[in-house]
Design an enzyme around this catalytic site. Structure first.
Site, mmCIF file in Angstrom:
data_model
loop_
_atom_site.group_PDB
_atom_site.id
_atom_site.type_symbol
_atom_site.label_atom_id
_atom_site.label_comp_id
_atom_site.label_asym_id
_atom_site.label_seq_id
_atom_site.Cartn_x
_atom_site.Cartn_y
_atom_site.Cartn_z
ATOM 1 N N VAL A 17 4.672 -5.419 -4.694
ATOM 2 C CA VAL A 17 5.630 -5.522 -3.919
ATOM 3 C C VAL A 17 5.841 -6.941 -3.146
ATOM 4 O O VAL A 17 4.832 -7.532 -2.656
ATOM 5 C CB VAL A 17 5.629 -4.270 -2.657
ATOM 6 C CG1 VAL A 17 6.638 -4.207 -1.995
ATOM 7 C CG2 VAL A 17 5.340 -3.004 -3.458
ATOM 8 N N SER A 60 0.542 -8.924 1.249
ATOM 9 C CA SER A 60 -0.924 -9.024 1.399
ATOM 10 C C SER A 60 -1.259 -8.907 2.642
ATOM 11 O O SER A 60 -0.638 -9.493 3.719
ATOM 12 C CB SER A 60 -1.311 -10.500 0.754
ATOM 13 O OG SER A 60 -2.621 -10.334 1.284
ATOM 14 N N ARG A 117 -3.413 -10.341 4.124
ATOM 15 C CA ARG A 117 -3.786 -11.754 4.419
ATOM 16 C C ARG A 117 -2.776 -12.748 4.861
ATOM 17 O O ARG A 117 -3.001 -13.887 5.573
ATOM 18 C CB ARG A 117 -4.729 -12.453 3.556
ATOM 19 C CG ARG A 117 -5.988 -12.035 3.425
ATOM 20 C CD ARG A 117 -7.283 -12.674 2.503
ATOM 21 N NE ARG A 117 -8.270 -12.283 2.544
ATOM 22 C CZ ARG A 117 -9.208 -11.561 1.815
ATOM 23 N NH1 ARG A 117 -8.509 -10.957 0.685
ATOM 24 N NH2 ARG A 117 -10.185 -11.062 2.121
ATOM 25 N N HIS A 159 0.820 -1.057 -0.051
ATOM 26 C CA HIS A 159 -0.041 -0.075 -0.165
ATOM 27 C C HIS A 159 0.732 1.459 -0.046
ATOM 28 O O HIS A 159 0.743 2.184 -0.684
ATOM 29 C CB HIS A 159 -0.886 0.030 1.408
ATOM 30 C CG HIS A 159 -1.733 -1.090 1.412
ATOM 31 N ND1 HIS A 159 -1.889 -2.027 2.438
ATOM 32 C CD2 HIS A 159 -2.831 -1.442 0.686
ATOM 33 C CE1 HIS A 159 -2.652 -3.010 2.193
ATOM 34 N NE2 HIS A 159 -3.494 -2.520 1.278
#
Ligand code: PAF
Length: 304
Positions: free
Chosen positions: A196, A205, A207, A57
């Site tokens: 990334v 991620s 998760r 992000h």
């Protein structure tokens, strides 16, 4: 309500001075703020997220900061994109840490509405992109993309950004959003951020934090298999099945891995290809224990 949080230092002269990032929860307030920035001539960037902010992000936020003057990061765990039995309730939420990370990445404002603000009681309108959403993730998550396109449309209508940045890791989501923007004549420009990866190649991620130590280790097979496929394509293999067979073999070599899908598709249409070209995307979704991970690579082409 506007919340301010004392966050990253802007400079330190013995006394610490802090810059503040605005966190806005109401649609009317974010609209008003962005309209004001626009009127001042600012180019507006939007980075939609569900929080649990990681370096993936951060790279999208930095890209938005390079391309625009005022960057809004939305943090909203969107209930309509989770199916029954999926991880909506346990999806990682850490607003304070997210605020610090988003602030230090350089964003200017966080839009973090409550569910009731986005979907009031009488809510009944959804956006569906038809064909692109049927295969790959859409097969095992039939309502997922309808929830994504609905919330993304709402965010576009609320923030009215010049550009919006999405990650290549969710390749199907990206193709679906591009198609929606095109079909509905939306003016926002969609920008793609590269995947990334951790040092061992695992795509970042939110998760990943569900994985046990052993599952995390085994999950590195995903990137290894994508690289192997890419080398096969680069060495001249053009038959999708030849590559898919090898990828399947490598992934199933890990006992924690259960394949949801492994497919080579056209990167825009998301339909299977019969010959590998530079627009072919190898996309995988694999369960490691109770965690489903996705990853992808463009074969013979540019991966950003
Ligand atoms: O990619 C995500 O995190 C979500 O699907 C998105 C685009 C923020 C919509 O909820």
């Amino acid at each position: 309500m506007i919340e301010f949080l004392a966050l990253s230092p802007v400079f330190d002269t013995g006394f610490k001075l802090y810059r503040m990032i605005e966190v806005i929860k109401e649609i009317e307030k974010i609209r008003h703020l962005v309209e004001k920035k626009r009127a001042e001539g600012a180019k507006i960037g939007l980075v939609p997220t569900m929080g649990a902010i990681h370096e993936g992000h951060v790279s999208l936020i930095k890209l938005a900061c390079e391309m625009t003057d005022y960057v809004v990061v939305s943090v909203f765990v969107n209930p309509t994109q989770f199916g029954p039995g999926e991880d909506f309730k346990k999806y990682p939420r850490n607003p304070e840490k997210d605020m610090r990370t988003i602030d230090s990445a350089g964003a200017h404002c966080i839009f973090s509405p409550e569910i009731s603000e986005m979907y009031p009681g009488e809510y009944s309108t959804y956006i569906t992109v038809e064909e692109l959403t049927k295969g790959l993730c859409g097969r095992s998550r039939p309502e997922h993309f309808r929830g994504v396109t609905t919330v993304v449309t709402k965010l576009f209508n609320i923030v009215d950004p010049h550009i919006a940045v999405f990650g290549q890791k969710d390749a199907q989501q990206l193709a679906v959003i591009r198609k929606m923007v095109d079909d509905l004549n939306m003016t926002v420009k969609i920008v793609t951020g590269s995947i990334v990866r951790a040092q061992d190649g695992l795509a970042l991620s939110s998760r990943n934090m569900y994985l046990s130590g052993e599952e995390r280790k085994q999950a590195t097979v995903l990137y290894r298999s994508l690289c192997m496929a890419s080398e096969m394509a680069a060495s001249g293999v053009t038959e999708p099945e030849e590559i898919l067979g090898k990828v399947r073999e490598v992934i199933t070599g890990q006992d924690a891995a259960k394949i949801d899908y492994i497919e080579i598709v056209d990167k825009d249409r998301m339909t299977p290809v019969t010959k590998i070209s530079d627009s072919s995307l190898l996309a995988v979704a694999v369960w490691f224990g109770k965690t489903r991970l996705i990853d992808n690579i463009i074969l013979n082409g540019k991966n950003g």
